[in-house]
Enzyme design. Structure first.
Site, short mmCIF file in Angstrom:
data_model
loop_
_atom_site.label_atom_id
_atom_site.label_comp_id
_atom_site.label_asym_id
_atom_site.label_seq_id
_atom_site.Cartn_x
_atom_site.Cartn_y
_atom_site.Cartn_z
N ASN A 1 52.36 46.23 77.05
CA ASN A 1 52.80 46.86 78.30
C ASN A 1 53.59 46.03 79.11
O ASN A 1 54.48 46.47 79.86
CB ASN A 1 51.70 47.56 79.10
CG ASN A 1 51.00 48.69 78.39
OD1 ASN A 1 51.67 49.05 77.57
ND2 ASN A 1 49.70 49.07 78.82
N HIS B 1 41.73 46.97 74.07
CA HIS B 1 42.44 48.05 74.86
C HIS B 1 43.26 48.82 73.44
O HIS B 1 44.11 48.06 72.81
CB HIS B 1 43.64 47.08 75.40
CG HIS B 1 44.80 48.10 75.71
ND1 HIS B 1 46.25 47.76 76.02
CD2 HIS B 1 44.66 49.44 76.39
CE1 HIS B 1 46.93 48.60 76.53
NE2 HIS B 1 46.18 49.79 76.66
N SER C 1 44.41 49.03 80.95
CA SER C 1 45.64 48.81 80.36
C SER C 1 46.42 47.96 81.28
O SER C 1 47.33 47.19 81.02
CB SER C 1 46.76 49.71 80.07
OG SER C 1 46.90 50.66 81.13
N GLU D 1 44.58 45.54 71.16
CA GLU D 1 44.74 44.05 72.11
C GLU D 1 43.33 43.70 72.47
O GLU D 1 42.50 44.61 73.24
CB GLU D 1 45.59 44.30 73.40
CG GLU D 1 46.95 44.35 72.77
CD GLU D 1 47.85 44.65 74.27
OE1 GLU D 1 49.02 44.03 74.21
OE2 GLU D 1 47.33 45.24 75.07
#
Lengths: 370, 378
Positions: free
Chosen positions: A277, A227, A206, A239
């Site tokens: 994130n 991800h 991540s 992702e």
């Protein structure tokens, strides 16, 4: 799609086994090609079908039996569709042989979703004991969603192993071990040797650099980030992270893989923390600042965000769920990489981690858990 | 067998809850009939979504709470959108044992998140075949409309005419959901698409409301309206389980049986309430009920034959489209309208010389069809 009585020809739409009219055996009719008879574009969302527009297509098989198919793309009347296999999802990688390294929450989540979509899953962990527990967890999870028969069939495709060498014949490996570069480097060096030359190797990182992790491989064109978000079975987003060396073929494969799992992939370059994130880190950090400065109570901060931004969960509760140590590590990672002061973790968070208040897992974070 | 009393609340977005709505309709029906509540032998309650939206099941006991000390048999009937039509069917059958029976239809639909509500209504479809594929109700009827258009040349303009007629009638009905709403063709044709080709104005609204009927074995008053026929038929739950989707077999079968029982044919019907949950459904009903041949409903509509002064007025109170569609109350509400018309008590929307009226109440996408035929006795 339909079940037909062998003797009297009555058509059933459920697996009834025997005909109540003549008591003969009822068997499943093999799906033929399906012809589109009509379609409608649906523009209003409902709670199980939030994403609109989508299409509902009325199809007819060669016997004149009708069916309904939900589709993301429009099919005109007269168009012929192949019989629906595993069906609803766009991708075509059902039956894929794949490996997952790591039996954390995400690793198991990926395994569950992959098994539910017809894939053969090699799950790698260091200990047999952990694998046994993982198998039980996966089985218990799937039992909630599948009929016993289907669950058993899916579990038949689950191949746990404590030997990473068993990944020699898979077409895709996803690494989902601890978020630590050294550990990941070591796994990728091993995988590079073990895996087939044309297998795609992916990381579920991540916050680490996909390009840097890819340096462990002789051929980084087969490497990228895939991800997932927790809980994997419920979160629609994946992702797909394209490194500077990732080939188009590898990228397309990953997109297809995500779609086969019924997920909605987005493509992002390799950049600190990618999309979600990177947005989340300053957001969570700001919430911690607001709390640390005593601007509002923890309950009111979460309530404000839930009701004002329509988030299902407030930022403080979310940090407790993810784990404050994990959030802090991500923040430090992104801060070190960008040197941008806006990612400097709030003092209260550093303090709480030092005190062992890590969130749900330690029983106390911003909120108390018992 | 007679309908001796009718009661109906205002339909629309109401601030009353389920028990209050139910009580009001029952109160009015009892008052209208002149039969004291203590002479009611049983109650059949039609309700569809209470279990899903209000988490309120055990509806019969809830109704008992509204009638302190009565303690009579009360049973809830659920057949999706035809719940109170089916409740009336059951009530009529029960008259072999009881003398006076109350039928109640009630639904509370507003005050709930829209996407949850849409999902709730989907409960009337097959959970795998329809619900998992996102075949919400407007989508199912949109497919019916598409096929009808393709096979018979019906157009979106025809559907707009159906909607316009319903709104015009509702403007004459104080208790209709859209009593105050002024609607013109332009507004209908410019309304947002819900599921192609259906627009917002092709859909019935989300209404709260209740309707009640007193059904009696014997005639007591001149205002009592005779029940000539009551027929209920079922068919597969999913559209995808049929061969033909431009016609509902359950309607055709129930109509044939009802006409036979009443000793009449389609041409004897003076007024009709059909289940126009969507405009296309009204066209399909007209054909299935034999008011015209398959594919010719559009011609009747274009000629204005279904308006109040037409050959066969349909949905005189505004229909589900504009009177409103509080799902479980709809079947009973249709009977209220027919009875008011046959009694000559329909006020501004009174159809002259109406003697025989038919009500068609559908559950789901034609999975259930209940038909009642009523007659004014001299």
């Amino acid at each position: 799609m339909v079940f037909v009585c062998k003797k009297c020809g009555k058509v059933y739409y459920y697996d009834v086994k025997r005909c109540i009219f003549c008591r003969s055996e009822v068997s499943e009719k093999k799906d033929s090609k399906l012809k589109v008879k009509a379609f409608t574009e649906v523009l209003v969302p409902s709670s199980d079908h939030k994403q609109v527009p989508y299409f509902d297509v009325l199809v007819e098989d060669d016997q004149g039996n009708l069916g309904i198919i939900k589709s993301g793309v429009r099919y005109d009347v007269g168009h012929t569709l192949e019989p629906a296999g595993k069906g609803k999802d766009k991708g075509s990688l059902h039956g894929l042989k794949m490996g997952i390294v790591g039996t954390g929450v995400t690793g198991l989540g990926i395994a569950e979703v992959a098994l539910m979509h017809g894939m053969e899953v090699r799950l790698i962990s260091r200990t047999e004991d952990r694998l046994k527990k993982a198998g039980e967890e996966i089985s218990r999870f799937m039992a909630k969603f599948m009929a016993e028969k289907d669950k058993n069939e899916a579990m038949g495709r689950y191949r746990p192993s404590a030997r990473i060498e068993d990944l020699g014949d898979v077409d895709l490996v996803i690494e989902s071990v601890v978020e630590d570069k050294k550990t990941k480097d070591e796994y990728f060096r091993k995988l590079d040797k073990i895996c087939k030359k044309n297998a795609v190797i992916a990381t579920n990182t991540s916050s680490l650099s996909v390009d840097e992790l890819g340096e462990n491989l002789k051929d980084p064109s087969r490497f990228l980030g895939i991800h997932f978000f927790n809980p994997v079975p419920r979160m629609a987003l994946v992702e797909v992270v394209k490194g500077k060396n990732t080939s188009e073929k590898t990228l397309n494969f990953a997109v297809e893989f995500a779609e086969t799992l019924g997920k909605s992939p987005v493509i992002t370059k390799d950049s600190p923390c990618f999309i979600v994130n990177r947005i989340m880190v300053p957001y969570l950090n700001e919430a911690a600042h607001i709390y640390g400065e005593g601007v509002a109570s923890k309950e009111d901060i979460d309530k404000a965000v839930k009701l004002g931004l329509n988030h299902p969960m407030g930022p403080l509760a979310l940090m407790d769920l993810i784990g404050l140590d994990v959030v802090l590590e991500i923040m430090n990672n992104i801060r070190n990489k960008t040197n941008d002061r806006k990612y400097l973790p709030a003092g209260i968070m550093v303090k709480m981690v030092k005190e062992g208040k890590l969130g749900r897992k330690s029983g106390q974070g911003f909120f108390k858990y018992s | 067998m007679y309908i001796s009393g009718i009661g109906k609340t205002k339909f629309g977005v109401l601030d009353k809850g389920l028990p209050e709505l139910a009580y009001e309709a029952m109160y009015d029906a009892i008052e209208d009939s002149g039969i004291p509540i203590t002479e009611i032998d049983a109650i059949y309650v039609g309700n569809f979504l209470g279990g899903i939206l209000q988490n309120q099941l055990h509806m019969n006991s809830l109704i008992s709470s509204l009638l302190p000390g009565l303690n009579i048999p009360i049973i809830r009937i659920e057949t999706a959108c035809s719940s109170s039509g089916a409740a009336l069917h059951q009530a009529i059958i029960s008259l072999s044992r009881y003398k006076n029976v109350l039928v109640l239809g009630v639904e509370k639909m507003n005050g709930i998140d829209n996407s949850l509500l849409t999902k709730g209504i989907c409960a009337a479809g097959d959970c795998c075949m329809d619900q998992n594929n996102g075949l919400i109700f407007p989508a199912a009827y949109a497919l019916v409309a598409k096929k009808h258009m393709e096979e018979y040349g019906t157009t979106a303009d025809d559907l707009a005419l159906v909607a316009l007629k319903s709104h015009e009638n509702a403007n004459l009905n104080e208790k209709a959901h859209f009593y105050h709403k002024k609607v013109d063709l332009d507004m209908i044709k410019r309304s947002p698409i819900v599921c192609t080709p259906l627009r917002l104005f092709d859909c019935s609204p989300i209404s709260d409301g209740a309707a009640a009927l007193v059904v009696s074995r014997e005639k007591r008053s001149k205002r009592d309206i005779k029940i000539l026929a009551s027929s209920l038929k079922t068919d597969t739950i999913s559209l995808a389980q049929r061969k033909d989707i431009t016609s509902f077999k359950a309607t055709r079968l129930a109509a044939a049986e009802a006409y036979k029982e009443a000793g009449i044919s389609a041409k004897d019907v003076d007024i009709a309430e059909v289940h126009d949950c969507f405009t296309i459904s009204e066209l399909v009903a007209m054909e299935d009920l034999g008011f015209c041949k398959p594919g010719e409903s559009k011609d009747l509509v274009r000629k204005g034959e279904t308006k109040l002064d037409g050959r066969i007025p349909i949905g005189t109170g505004g229909g589900l489209k504009a009177n409103g569609h509080p799902i479980g109350a709809t079947g009973a509400s249709q009977i209220c309208e027919i009875v008011a018309q046959l009694r000559g008590e329909a006020g501004k929307r009174q159809v002259k010389g109406a003697n025989i009226g038919l009500a068609q109440n559908i559950g789901g996408v034609g999975g259930t069809c209940v038909i009642h035929i009523l007659k004014k006795e001299d």
